[in-house]
Motif scaffolding. Structure first.
Motif, PDB file in Angstrom:
ATOM      1  N   GLU A   9      -0.915  -2.147  -3.191  1.00  0.00           N
ATOM      2  CA  GLU A   9      -2.134  -1.923  -2.402  1.00  0.00           C
ATOM      3  C   GLU A   9      -3.358  -2.382  -3.218  1.00  0.00           C
ATOM      4  O   GLU A   9      -3.570  -1.932  -4.351  1.00  0.00           O
ATOM      5  CB  GLU A   9      -2.256  -0.429  -2.046  1.00  0.00           C
ATOM      6  CG  GLU A   9      -3.485  -0.052  -1.257  1.00  0.00           C
ATOM      7  CD  GLU A   9      -3.429  -0.410   0.236  1.00  0.00           C
ATOM      8  OE1 GLU A   9      -2.517  -1.143   0.657  1.00  0.00           O
ATOM      9  OE2 GLU A   9      -4.320   0.050   0.974  1.00  0.00           O
ATOM     10  N   VAL A  59      -9.116  -2.448  -0.140  1.00  0.00           N
ATOM     11  CA  VAL A  59      -9.915  -1.228  -0.332  1.00  0.00           C
ATOM     12  C   VAL A  59     -10.958  -1.518  -1.408  1.00  0.00           C
ATOM     13  O   VAL A  59     -10.627  -2.057  -2.476  1.00  0.00           O
ATOM     14  CB  VAL A  59      -9.024  -0.035  -0.728  1.00  0.00           C
ATOM     15  CG1 VAL A  59      -9.870   1.183  -1.132  1.00  0.00           C
ATOM     16  CG2 VAL A  59      -8.105   0.346   0.432  1.00  0.00           C
ATOM     17  N   LEU A 106     -14.296   5.667   2.842  1.00  0.00           N
ATOM     18  CA  LEU A 106     -13.191   6.622   2.749  1.00  0.00           C
ATOM     19  C   LEU A 106     -13.713   7.892   2.091  1.00  0.00           C
ATOM     20  O   LEU A 106     -14.813   7.898   1.532  1.00  0.00           O
ATOM     21  CB  LEU A 106     -12.069   6.040   1.890  1.00  0.00           C
ATOM     22  CG  LEU A 106     -11.236   4.923   2.526  1.00  0.00           C
ATOM     23  CD1 LEU A 106     -10.495   4.140   1.450  1.00  0.00           C
ATOM     24  CD2 LEU A 106     -10.252   5.502   3.536  1.00  0.00           C
ATOM     25  N   GLY A 125     -11.431  10.131  -0.169  1.00  0.00           N
ATOM     26  CA  GLY A 125     -10.815   9.920  -1.477  1.00  0.00           C
ATOM     27  C   GLY A 125      -9.887   8.728  -1.420  1.00  0.00           C
ATOM     28  O   GLY A 125      -9.626   8.185  -0.346  1.00  0.00           O
ATOM     29  N   CYS A 126      -9.376   8.326  -2.577  1.00  0.00           N
ATOM     30  CA  CYS A 126      -8.405   7.226  -2.607  1.00  0.00           C
ATOM     31  C   CYS A 126      -7.764   7.217  -3.995  1.00  0.00           C
ATOM     32  O   CYS A 126      -8.440   6.897  -4.973  1.00  0.00           O
ATOM     33  CB  CYS A 126      -9.087   5.903  -2.314  1.00  0.00           C
ATOM     34  SG  CYS A 126      -7.912   4.540  -2.309  1.00  0.00           S
ATOM     35  N   LEU A 127      -6.484   7.578  -4.056  1.00  0.00           N
ATOM     36  CA  LEU A 127      -5.866   7.673  -5.394  1.00  0.00           C
ATOM     37  C   LEU A 127      -5.306   6.348  -5.885  1.00  0.00           C
ATOM     38  O   LEU A 127      -5.356   6.069  -7.082  1.00  0.00           O
ATOM     39  CB  LEU A 127      -4.769   8.746  -5.415  1.00  0.00           C
ATOM     40  CG  LEU A 127      -5.183  10.201  -5.206  1.00  0.00           C
ATOM     41  CD1 LEU A 127      -4.163  11.130  -5.833  1.00  0.00           C
ATOM     42  CD2 LEU A 127      -6.558  10.530  -5.683  1.00  0.00           C
ATOM     43  N   HIS A 128      -4.771   5.523  -4.987  1.00  0.00           N
ATOM     44  CA  HIS A 128      -4.322   4.216  -5.509  1.00  0.00           C
ATOM     45  C   HIS A 128      -5.545   3.485  -6.060  1.00  0.00           C
ATOM     46  O   HIS A 128      -5.473   2.794  -7.072  1.00  0.00           O
ATOM     47  CB  HIS A 128      -3.615   3.371  -4.418  1.00  0.00           C
ATOM     48  CG  HIS A 128      -4.539   2.422  -3.717  1.00  0.00           C
ATOM     49  ND1 HIS A 128      -5.209   2.733  -2.549  1.00  0.00           N
ATOM     50  CD2 HIS A 128      -4.966   1.179  -4.070  1.00  0.00           C
ATOM     51  CE1 HIS A 128      -5.989   1.710  -2.215  1.00  0.00           C
ATOM     52  NE2 HIS A 128      -5.851   0.759  -3.094  1.00  0.00           N
ATOM     53  N   ASN A 140      -8.029  12.963   1.928  1.00  0.00           N
ATOM     54  CA  ASN A 140      -8.272  12.437   3.276  1.00  0.00           C
ATOM     55  C   ASN A 140      -7.458  13.344   4.199  1.00  0.00           C
ATOM     56  O   ASN A 140      -6.574  14.070   3.739  1.00  0.00           O
ATOM     57  CB  ASN A 140      -7.764  10.986   3.419  1.00  0.00           C
ATOM     58  CG  ASN A 140      -8.627   9.991   2.662  1.00  0.00           C
ATOM     59  OD1 ASN A 140      -9.805   9.845   2.952  1.00  0.00           O
ATOM     60  ND2 ASN A 140      -8.049   9.301   1.692  1.00  0.00           N
ATOM     61  N   HIS A 171      -5.589   9.292   8.896  1.00  0.00           N
ATOM     62  CA  HIS A 171      -4.434   8.712   8.199  1.00  0.00           C
ATOM     63  C   HIS A 171      -3.158   9.337   8.799  1.00  0.00           C
ATOM     64  O   HIS A 171      -3.070  10.570   8.903  1.00  0.00           O
ATOM     65  CB  HIS A 171      -4.469   9.013   6.701  1.00  0.00           C
ATOM     66  CG  HIS A 171      -5.530   8.275   5.942  1.00  0.00           C
ATOM     67  ND1 HIS A 171      -6.863   8.590   6.032  1.00  0.00           N
ATOM     68  CD2 HIS A 171      -5.436   7.225   5.085  1.00  0.00           C
ATOM     69  CE1 HIS A 171      -7.556   7.766   5.250  1.00  0.00           C
ATOM     70  NE2 HIS A 171      -6.716   6.929   4.669  1.00  0.00           N
ATOM     71  N   CYS A 180      -3.631   3.474   7.705  1.00  0.00           N
ATOM     72  CA  CYS A 180      -4.997   3.785   7.258  1.00  0.00           C
ATOM     73  C   CYS A 180      -5.966   3.689   8.437  1.00  0.00           C
ATOM     74  O   CYS A 180      -5.622   3.149   9.493  1.00  0.00           O
ATOM     75  CB  CYS A 180      -5.380   2.829   6.135  1.00  0.00           C
ATOM     76  SG  CYS A 180      -4.328   3.027   4.684  1.00  0.00           S
ATOM     77  N   ASP A 232      -0.866   1.165   4.352  1.00  0.00           N
ATOM     78  CA  ASP A 232      -0.964   1.253   2.892  1.00  0.00           C
ATOM     79  C   ASP A 232       0.265   0.602   2.288  1.00  0.00           C
ATOM     80  O   ASP A 232       1.392   0.989   2.601  1.00  0.00           O
ATOM     81  CB  ASP A 232      -1.071   2.724   2.472  1.00  0.00           C
ATOM     82  CG  ASP A 232      -1.595   2.876   1.055  1.00  0.00           C
ATOM     83  OD1 ASP A 232      -1.302   1.991   0.219  1.00  0.00           O
ATOM     84  OD2 ASP A 232      -2.275   3.877   0.786  1.00  0.00           O
ATOM     85  N   SER A 262       1.023   0.808  -0.796  1.00  0.00           N
ATOM     86  CA  SER A 262       1.506   1.760  -1.804  1.00  0.00           C
ATOM     87  C   SER A 262       1.982   3.031  -1.088  1.00  0.00           C
ATOM     88  O   SER A 262       1.814   3.159   0.123  1.00  0.00           O
ATOM     89  CB  SER A 262       0.365   2.102  -2.773  1.00  0.00           C
ATOM     90  OG  SER A 262      -0.479   3.105  -2.224  1.00  0.00           O
ATOM     91  N   CYS A 284       0.512   5.705  -1.094  1.00  0.00           N
ATOM     92  CA  CYS A 284      -0.735   6.390  -0.749  1.00  0.00           C
ATOM     93  C   CYS A 284      -0.879   7.687  -1.551  1.00  0.00           C
ATOM     94  O   CYS A 284      -0.166   8.667  -1.305  1.00  0.00           O
ATOM     95  CB  CYS A 284      -0.829   6.687   0.747  1.00  0.00           C
ATOM     96  SG  CYS A 284      -2.459   7.276   1.235  1.00  0.00           S
ATOM     97  N   GLY A 285      -1.824   7.678  -2.476  1.00  0.00           N
ATOM     98  CA  GLY A 285      -1.976   8.829  -3.372  1.00  0.00           C
ATOM     99  C   GLY A 285      -2.508  10.074  -2.692  1.00  0.00           C
ATOM    100  O   GLY A 285      -2.024  11.187  -2.948  1.00  0.00           O
ATOM    101  N   THR A 286      -3.499   9.909  -1.816  1.00  0.00           N
ATOM    102  CA  THR A 286      -3.985  11.092  -1.100  1.00  0.00           C
ATOM    103  C   THR A 286      -2.908  11.557  -0.106  1.00  0.00           C
ATOM    104  O   THR A 286      -2.740  12.760   0.118  1.00  0.00           O
ATOM    105  CB  THR A 286      -5.320  10.804  -0.371  1.00  0.00           C
ATOM    106  OG1 THR A 286      -5.213   9.589   0.376  1.00  0.00           O
ATOM    107  CG2 THR A 286      -6.470  10.680  -1.357  1.00  0.00           C
TER     108      THR A 286
HETATM  109  O1  PYC Z   1      -3.949   5.928  -2.293  1.00  0.00           O
HETATM  110  O2  PYC Z   1      -5.131   7.595  -1.551  1.00  0.00           O
HETATM  111  C1  PYC Z   1      -4.727   6.453  -1.475  1.00  0.00           C
HETATM  112  C2  PYC Z   1      -5.191   5.609  -0.345  1.00  0.00           C
HETATM  113  C3  PYC Z   1      -6.015   5.987   0.675  1.00  0.00           C
HETATM  114  C4  PYC Z   1      -6.185   4.872   1.491  1.00  0.00           C
HETATM  115  C5  PYC Z   1      -5.463   3.843   0.949  1.00  0.00           C
HETATM  116  N1  PYC Z   1      -4.870   4.322  -0.182  1.00  0.00           N
END
Ligand code: PYC
Length: 340
Positions: free
Chosen positions: A19, A65, A90, A92-95, A168, A215, A236, A242, A244, A246-248
């Motif tokens: 991502e 992002v 956004l 938050g966003c952890l990635h 999120n 989300h 998203c 995403d 990845s 998605c961290g959140t």
């Molecule tokens: O990794 O939190 C995340 C994220 C939020 C939107 C895209 N990635």
């Protein structure tokens, strides 16, 4: 045309588990505000052209992002950040936080070890490993706000899921049997999750703060049970998925697992995304009456580019295809403060 009339925005690009994150490091004005939430609002209201110019076409794409590097509002933080995407800001966003950590190291602003980052959802920590790629993020309190929420999704029937906050708002559900959770099936996965989002909106099912659940996260068995406990697909807000895990979204999942008694402090959850990249999560219980968990999520981020984006005021698409010419005027007015 002379170089003088071009505006430059300096960016550093990375990806986390596939991502992308584009950190804006120079050329954008500092948003006003005493808190990162206020700065986020100011950025959304006054400087939306930075978002469209950096992550939308023609310089970006729907999955990009953005992350505006800011001065932190909390004294003990190394940096502040506001994340945004193809349709807006956004929470938050952890990635993106992992991408920010490797970017800050690349810029010589941090070394390996633990650092605090100020964000609109609260202060998060990043722990950058010696390899310069592995980042562990200590996220804000995450919690499940509703369980067993039923919606009827046209073409698919009744879907039952949870609503949770992980930085999120997420709706989380098992993928229906027959819906292949594979990178080769993005169109159908997007169709299904987009329908869920529309149904939630139509039924006015929202987060506890009244905000839209923007989300959607669906789950199935991992491709490889040796390396992951579950695989997800996350849609998203701008209809991009995403790449990845998605961290959140992983944080929201951890909160749901904990609420179900399926994950305890000390336990590990390995969440794969649709590309089979994996985030590893664990929890501590949140202190205080409100409950929930304090998630920790680990992933790997790699730098992919460093460049100056060029903005030519004579370009009718200077701040992207989707914005009108009035924004070009805005850009002209904003040039001096931005360029100084
Ligand atoms: O990794 O939190 C995340 C994220 C939020 C939107 C895209 N990635």
């Amino acid at each position: 045309m002379s170089q003088k009339s071009l505006q430059r925005i300096r960016v550093v690009d990375s990806h986390t588990g596939g991502e992308p994150t584009r950190v804006v490091v120079r050329g954008a004005p500092e948003p006003c505000g005493k808190t990162m939430r206020e700065k986020r609002e100011a950025f959304a209201c006054e400087n939306d052209w930075i978002r469209t110019a950096t992550v939308c076409e023609p310089r970006g794409h729907d999955a990009m992002v953005g992350a505006l590097l800011c001065k932190p509002c909390a004294d003990d933080c190394i940096a502040g950040v506001i994340f945004f995407n193809n349709v807006g800001v956004l929470r938050g966003c952890l990635h993106g936080t992992m991408g920010l950590a490797v970017t800050l190291q690349h810029l010589g602003l941090i070394g390996s070890g633990k650092h605090r980052i100020d964000t609109p959802t609260g202060v998060v920590t990043v722990d950058l490993a010696e390899d310069g790629a592995t980042v562990t993020v200590g996220n804000v309190r995450s919690y499940r706000s509703a369980t067993g929420v039923e919606i009827v999704v046209s073409g698919y029937g009744t879907v039952r899921g949870d609503v949770a906050w992980g930085g999120n708002w997420f709706f989380l559900a098992e993928a229906p049997s027959g819906l292949r959770l594979e990178a080769g099936n993005i169109e159908q996965l997007t169709d299904f999750t987009w329908r869920i989002r529309n149904e939630l909106e139509a039924a006015n099912i929202r987060g506890t703060d009244g905000e839209e659940i923007d989300h959607i996260e669906i789950f199935g068995p991992p491709s490889n049970p040796e390396t992951a406990d579950s695989k997800n697909f996350v849609l998203c807000p701008g209809k991009a998925y995403d790449r990845s895990p998605c961290g959140t979204g992983t944080s929201a999942k951890l909160a749901c697992l904990a609420a179900n008694g399926q994950l305890e402090p000390g336990g590990i959850w390995r969440q794969a995304g649709i590309l089979d990249s994996v985030f590893t999560g664990s929890i501590e219980l949140a202190t205080g009456e409100e409950g929930g968990v304090m998630p920790t999520v680990t992933g790997t981020a790699y730098l992919t580019g460093e460049s100056d984006l060029l903005l030519d005021p004579a370009d009718p698409f200077v701040t992207s295809f989707s914005v009108g010419l009035q924004d070009v005027t805005l850009l002209n007015e904003a040039r001096n403060p931005v360029g100084s």
